[in-house]
Design a protein around this motif. Structure first.
Motif, PDB file in Angstrom:
ATOM      1  N   ASN A  62       0.863  -1.166  -0.011  1.00 44.62           N
ATOM      2  CA  ASN A  62       0.136   0.007   0.053  1.00 44.62           C
ATOM      3  C   ASN A  62       0.744   1.228  -0.024  1.00 44.62           C
ATOM      4  O   ASN A  62       0.408   2.335  -0.648  1.00 44.62           O
ATOM      5  CB  ASN A  62      -0.874   0.010   1.161  1.00 44.62           C
ATOM      6  CG  ASN A  62      -2.188  -0.958   0.947  1.00 44.62           C
ATOM      7  OD1 ASN A  62      -2.440  -1.509  -0.066  1.00 44.62           O
ATOM      8  ND2 ASN A  62      -2.797  -1.459   2.046  1.00 44.62           N
ATOM      9  N   TYR A  63       2.053   1.136   0.606  1.00 43.93           N
ATOM     10  CA  TYR A  63       2.841   2.363   0.762  1.00 43.93           C
ATOM     11  C   TYR A  63       3.517   2.768  -0.653  1.00 43.93           C
ATOM     12  O   TYR A  63       3.544   3.799  -1.162  1.00 43.93           O
ATOM     13  CB  TYR A  63       4.017   2.143   1.795  1.00 43.93           C
ATOM     14  CG  TYR A  63       5.149   3.310   1.482  1.00 43.93           C
ATOM     15  CD1 TYR A  63       4.843   4.271   2.073  1.00 43.93           C
ATOM     16  CD2 TYR A  63       6.350   2.909   0.996  1.00 43.93           C
ATOM     17  CE1 TYR A  63       5.885   5.460   1.975  1.00 43.93           C
ATOM     18  CE2 TYR A  63       7.470   3.993   0.983  1.00 43.93           C
ATOM     19  CZ  TYR A  63       7.047   5.069   1.337  1.00 43.93           C
ATOM     20  OH  TYR A  63       8.204   6.132   1.257  1.00 43.93           O
ATOM     21  N   ILE A  64       3.798   1.556  -1.289  1.00 47.60           N
ATOM     22  CA  ILE A  64       4.544   1.681  -2.660  1.00 47.60           C
ATOM     23  C   ILE A  64       3.404   2.107  -3.703  1.00 47.60           C
ATOM     24  O   ILE A  64       3.494   3.270  -4.323  1.00 47.60           O
ATOM     25  CB  ILE A  64       5.113   0.164  -3.233  1.00 47.60           C
ATOM     26  CG1 ILE A  64       6.225  -0.018  -2.478  1.00 47.60           C
ATOM     27  CG2 ILE A  64       5.546   0.545  -4.512  1.00 47.60           C
ATOM     28  CD1 ILE A  64       6.746  -1.411  -2.608  1.00 47.60           C
ATOM     29  N   LEU A  65       1.855   1.568  -3.596  1.00 47.28           N
ATOM     30  CA  LEU A  65       0.907   1.718  -4.526  1.00 47.28           C
ATOM     31  C   LEU A  65       0.540   3.548  -4.220  1.00 47.28           C
ATOM     32  O   LEU A  65       0.169   4.239  -5.303  1.00 47.28           O
ATOM     33  CB  LEU A  65      -0.144   0.843  -4.234  1.00 47.28           C
ATOM     34  CG  LEU A  65      -1.356   1.156  -5.278  1.00 47.28           C
ATOM     35  CD1 LEU A  65      -1.334   1.032  -6.560  1.00 47.28           C
ATOM     36  CD2 LEU A  65      -2.473   0.253  -4.806  1.00 47.28           C
ATOM     37  N   MET A  66       0.570   3.776  -2.916  1.00 47.82           N
ATOM     38  CA  MET A  66       0.289   5.097  -2.671  1.00 47.82           C
ATOM     39  C   MET A  66       1.205   6.285  -3.326  1.00 47.82           C
ATOM     40  O   MET A  66       0.873   7.385  -3.861  1.00 47.82           O
ATOM     41  CB  MET A  66       0.374   5.434  -1.033  1.00 47.82           C
ATOM     42  CG  MET A  66      -0.307   6.805  -0.696  1.00 47.82           C
ATOM     43  SD  MET A  66      -0.344   6.755   1.040  1.00 47.82           S
ATOM     44  CE  MET A  66       1.382   6.874   1.610  1.00 47.82           C
ATOM     45  N   LEU A  67       2.592   5.817  -3.451  1.00 48.72           N
ATOM     46  CA  LEU A  67       3.416   6.648  -4.115  1.00 48.72           C
ATOM     47  C   LEU A  67       3.403   6.455  -5.846  1.00 48.72           C
ATOM     48  O   LEU A  67       3.226   7.622  -6.469  1.00 48.72           O
ATOM     49  CB  LEU A  67       4.808   6.261  -3.625  1.00 48.72           C
ATOM     50  CG  LEU A  67       4.974   6.701  -2.076  1.00 48.72           C
ATOM     51  CD1 LEU A  67       6.382   6.031  -1.737  1.00 48.72           C
ATOM     52  CD2 LEU A  67       5.137   8.002  -1.981  1.00 48.72           C
ATOM     53  N   VAL A  68       3.146   5.253  -6.213  1.00 50.14           N
ATOM     54  CA  VAL A  68       3.379   5.320  -7.735  1.00 50.14           C
ATOM     55  C   VAL A  68       1.795   5.352  -8.423  1.00 50.14           C
ATOM     56  O   VAL A  68       2.095   5.499  -9.544  1.00 50.14           O
ATOM     57  CB  VAL A  68       4.118   3.753  -7.991  1.00 50.14           C
ATOM     58  CG1 VAL A  68       5.497   4.041  -7.304  1.00 50.14           C
ATOM     59  CG2 VAL A  68       3.539   2.601  -7.759  1.00 50.14           C
ATOM     60  N   LYS A  69       1.020   5.227  -7.598  1.00 46.88           N
ATOM     61  CA  LYS A  69      -0.158   5.015  -8.046  1.00 46.88           C
ATOM     62  C   LYS A  69      -0.665   4.183  -9.407  1.00 46.88           C
ATOM     63  O   LYS A  69      -1.597   4.299 -10.247  1.00 46.88           O
ATOM     64  CB  LYS A  69      -0.584   6.597  -8.472  1.00 46.88           C
ATOM     65  CG  LYS A  69      -0.416   7.517  -7.259  1.00 46.88           C
ATOM     66  CD  LYS A  69      -1.523   8.492  -7.348  1.00 46.88           C
ATOM     67  CE  LYS A  69      -1.133   9.663  -6.175  1.00 46.88           C
ATOM     68  NZ  LYS A  69      -1.353   9.068  -5.049  1.00 46.88           N
ATOM     69  N   ASP A  70       0.080   3.157  -9.683  1.00 47.15           N
ATOM     70  CA  ASP A  70      -0.190   2.138 -10.667  1.00 47.15           C
ATOM     71  C   ASP A  70       0.004   0.704 -10.099  1.00 47.15           C
ATOM     72  O   ASP A  70       1.119   0.439  -9.607  1.00 47.15           O
ATOM     73  CB  ASP A  70       0.950   2.390 -11.777  1.00 47.15           C
ATOM     74  CG  ASP A  70       0.598   1.301 -12.741  1.00 47.15           C
ATOM     75  OD1 ASP A  70      -0.366   1.245 -13.492  1.00 47.15           O
ATOM     76  OD2 ASP A  70       1.909   0.708 -12.917  1.00 47.15           O
ATOM     77  N   PRO A  71      -1.105  -0.285  -9.852  1.00 42.96           N
ATOM     78  CA  PRO A  71      -0.848  -1.615  -9.373  1.00 42.96           C
ATOM     79  C   PRO A  71       0.240  -2.194 -10.067  1.00 42.96           C
ATOM     80  O   PRO A  71       0.938  -3.033  -9.368  1.00 42.96           O
ATOM     81  CB  PRO A  71      -2.125  -2.129  -9.707  1.00 42.96           C
ATOM     82  CG  PRO A  71      -3.002  -0.896  -9.780  1.00 42.96           C
ATOM     83  CD  PRO A  71      -2.325   0.272 -10.352  1.00 42.96           C
ATOM     84  N   GLN A  72       0.322  -2.264 -11.182  1.00 43.87           N
ATOM     85  CA  GLN A  72       1.316  -3.108 -12.006  1.00 43.87           C
ATOM     86  C   GLN A  72       2.743  -2.695 -11.540  1.00 43.87           C
ATOM     87  O   GLN A  72       3.619  -3.469 -11.105  1.00 43.87           O
ATOM     88  CB  GLN A  72       1.401  -3.096 -13.682  1.00 43.87           C
ATOM     89  CG  GLN A  72       2.387  -3.835 -14.247  1.00 43.87           C
ATOM     90  CD  GLN A  72       1.928  -5.074 -14.168  1.00 43.87           C
ATOM     91  OE1 GLN A  72       1.027  -5.698 -14.122  1.00 43.87           O
ATOM     92  NE2 GLN A  72       2.990  -6.119 -14.100  1.00 43.87           N
ATOM     93  N   THR A  73       2.996  -1.370 -11.503  1.00 45.99           N
ATOM     94  CA  THR A  73       4.339  -0.949 -11.144  1.00 45.99           C
ATOM     95  C   THR A  73       4.426  -1.197  -9.794  1.00 45.99           C
ATOM     96  O   THR A  73       5.674  -1.725  -9.097  1.00 45.99           O
ATOM     97  CB  THR A  73       4.514   0.738 -11.180  1.00 45.99           C
ATOM     98  OG1 THR A  73       4.309   0.860 -12.612  1.00 45.99           O
ATOM     99  CG2 THR A  73       5.790   1.333 -10.869  1.00 45.99           C
TER     100      THR A  73
END
Length: 196
Positions: free
Chosen positions: A38-49
């Motif tokens: 969730n932390y990573i997704l919050m920053l990159v805003k792309d599920p695949q990335t």
């Protein structure tokens, strides 16, 4: 006290993994998977990335543990989140990509571990949508309030730790959280979002 018990358990699991117990790292990844992803997704805003960076993060964590580059001077999850943060920074820099490490190199297969597979994709999709809606609402908060919410709910810091991290008093940190919750409720009403 629960956070301290979990932190102690993290250290015991780390020692077990370093001592050769491969299942210990699976337990650690399962325990912290949601928070790190969730932390990573919050920053990159792309599920695949976010998926790619999550895997790279834990491959780097495992490689670092095997190489003896972890010292028990803090919380394991804080160390993992720093690695995740660095992976995100490297991703956004684009040109300076980290050396690609395969699952074979790490000696651990993140992708094919049945214990990490989610049993119900529909529930996961609903959960992900709710989390995305909440993250979008958080983005509308003033910076000081957003920072407190992120540190509290995504990094699991205490208000004392938040106060130290942000250079304010505990009362100011609590006040910012209070106003953030009030503002989030207003945004939910304005946008007529239902979390059911």
């Amino acid at each position: 006290m629960n956070k301290e018990i979990r932190s102690d358990n993290d250290q015991l699991l780390l020692r077990s993994f370093i001592g050769g117990d491969e299942s210990a790292i699976t337990t650690l990844i399962e325990r912290h998977r949601k928070k790190v992803y969730n932390y990573i997704l919050m920053l990159v805003k792309d599920p695949q990335t976010a998926d790619d960076l999550f895997q790279e993060t834990f491959i780097k964590v495992i490689s670092s543990l095997r190489a003896g580059r972890y010292s028990e001077n803090g919380k394991f999850i804080s160390w993992v989140l720093r690695i995740a943060h660095n992976q995100v920074i490297d991703h956004f820099r684009g040109g300076k990509k980290p050396a690609h490490i395969t699952s074979d190199d790490a000696g651990y297969d993140l992708l094919n571990n049945k214990k990490l597979a989610d049993p119900n994709i529909e529930e996961e999709m609903i959960h992900d949508q709710i989390e995305q809606d909440v993250r979008n609402l958080i983005d509308h908060l003033p910076v000081e309030q957003r920072e407190v919410v992120v540190l509290r709910h995504y990094f699991d810091l205490s208000f004392k730790e938040i106060a130290q991290q942000t250079g304010v008093s505990i009362n100011t940190a609590l006040g910012r959280m209070r106003y953030a919750l009030i503002n989030l409720r207003k945004l939910i009403d304005e946008k007529q979002i239902a979390f059911a």
